[in-house]
Structure formats: structure tokens, C-alpha cells
Design an enzyme around this catalytic site. Structure first.
Site, short mmCIF file in Angstrom:
data_model
loop_
_atom_site.label_atom_id
_atom_site.label_comp_id
_atom_site.label_asym_id
_atom_site.label_seq_id
_atom_site.Cartn_x
_atom_site.Cartn_y
_atom_site.Cartn_z
N GLU A 129 6.21 -4.89 -0.09
CA GLU A 129 6.93 -3.61 -0.10
C GLU A 129 6.31 -2.61 0.89
OE1 GLU A 129 7.02 -5.21 -4.41
OE2 GLU A 129 5.58 -5.15 -2.76
N CYS A 152 2.67 0.21 -4.36
CA CYS A 152 3.98 0.10 -3.72
C CYS A 152 4.95 1.15 -4.27
CB CYS A 152 4.52 -1.31 -3.89
SG CYS A 152 3.51 -2.54 -3.03
N HIS A 191 0.95 -5.70 0.85
CA HIS A 191 1.99 -6.15 -0.08
C HIS A 191 3.33 -6.12 0.67
CE1 HIS A 191 -0.09 -5.17 -4.18
NE2 HIS A 191 -0.94 -5.69 -3.31
#
Length: 152
Positions: A54, A85, A52
Site C-alpha cells: 500500500e 499503511c 508494504h
């Protein structure tokens, strides 16, 4: 802090993800008003559930700074961070989370849960939401609309 300026950088990252067929989420990590790292979703390309935006931006920032604690940092994300995250944000001691649009299905900065600002952990992050919300939301909507249309 010029939140719109840094969110525009995150949007640029999200557009890179979009162009690659990834869910268009971008992230930027800022310390002392300077960009330390930028990233976008790479889950499909790398076939890695953890990739992801993040997570990738936290990893890049830690490498660049040379320390796992991201004190005095601002993490900009075009979409509200998920549970994974948000956990990384808490563990990395990110101090401020600024996101564009809420994620009613997976968001853990206030929508489903509020992990980053929970009194259950030894670290809390400040949350600011709604920065360039319409642009961030429209990018996501366009992506999923195009995805549905391409599967017809």
C-alpha cells in the site's frame, strides 16, 4: 466500479510477492476507473520496513499524478491495511479502501482499529471489505503454510 476486476489485479501483484518470497500482499490504486499504480510487498527484498504494497502504490501514484492528494481514488489491497499503511491512506487522502481479507492481528480498517474511518482525523475513507476474500485469504494461508513447512 468493478471491484472484482481491480482486486484481481491486486491478486496478480500479491502472487508476484509470493513468488519472490514476500508476504503475498498486492495493491492497486485506481482513479476515474483507470489503474494509476500497482505494487506488491518488497520488504524482504529491499530490507525496508516501509515497503508494504500500500505504501509503494501510494508513492507510485503520487509520482505519476504529480500531487500528494489522491482525491477520488480507490485503493485495492488483498489484505486489510496495517497501522502504517492506514496512516498513509489518511495522509494521502485516499477516498476508498477496498480489501480482500481481514487481518485480525494488524488490520486497521476495522479489525484491530479503524484508523481510516476515524473521526479523530480530518480525512476519512470509505471501506469495502470481503472482495474476493476467499482467494486473498487462501493465498496468505498457503504462503505461511509453505513457510512453516520449509523451516522443518
Amino acid at each position: 466500479m468493478n471491484h472484482e476486476f481491480f482486486m484481481r489485479l491486486a491478486l496478480d501483484e500479491a502472487k508476484k510477492a509470493y513468488d519472490k518470497g514476500e508476504v503475498p500482499i498486492g495493491a492497486v490504486l485506481v482513479v476515474n476507473n483507470e489503474v494509476v499504480a500497482k505494487a506488491h510487498n518488497m520488504r524482504e527484498i529491499n530490507q525496508q520496513a516501509l515497503h508494504h504494497a500500500e505504501i509503494l502504490v501510494i508513492e507510485k501514484a503520487c509520482k505519476k499524478i504529480g500531487f500528494w492528494r489522491l482525491d477520488n481514488s480507490y485503493l485495492y489491497s488483498t489484505v486489510e491495511p496495517c497501522v502504517m499503511c492506514s496512516g498513509a491512506i489518511v495522509q494521502a487522502r485516499v477516498e476508498n479502501v477496498i480489501f480482500g481479507t481481514k487481518d485480525s492481528k494488524n488490520g486497521c480498517c476495522g479489525s484491530k482499529l479503524n484508523l481510516v474511518n476515524s473521526n479523530l482525523f480530518n480525512h476519512n475513507a470509505n471501506i469495502i471489505s470481503g472482495i474476493l476474500e476467499e482467494e486473498c485469504s487462501n493465498l496468505m494461508k498457503d504462503f505461511f503454510k509453505n513457510l512453516r513447512e520449509s523451516k522443518k
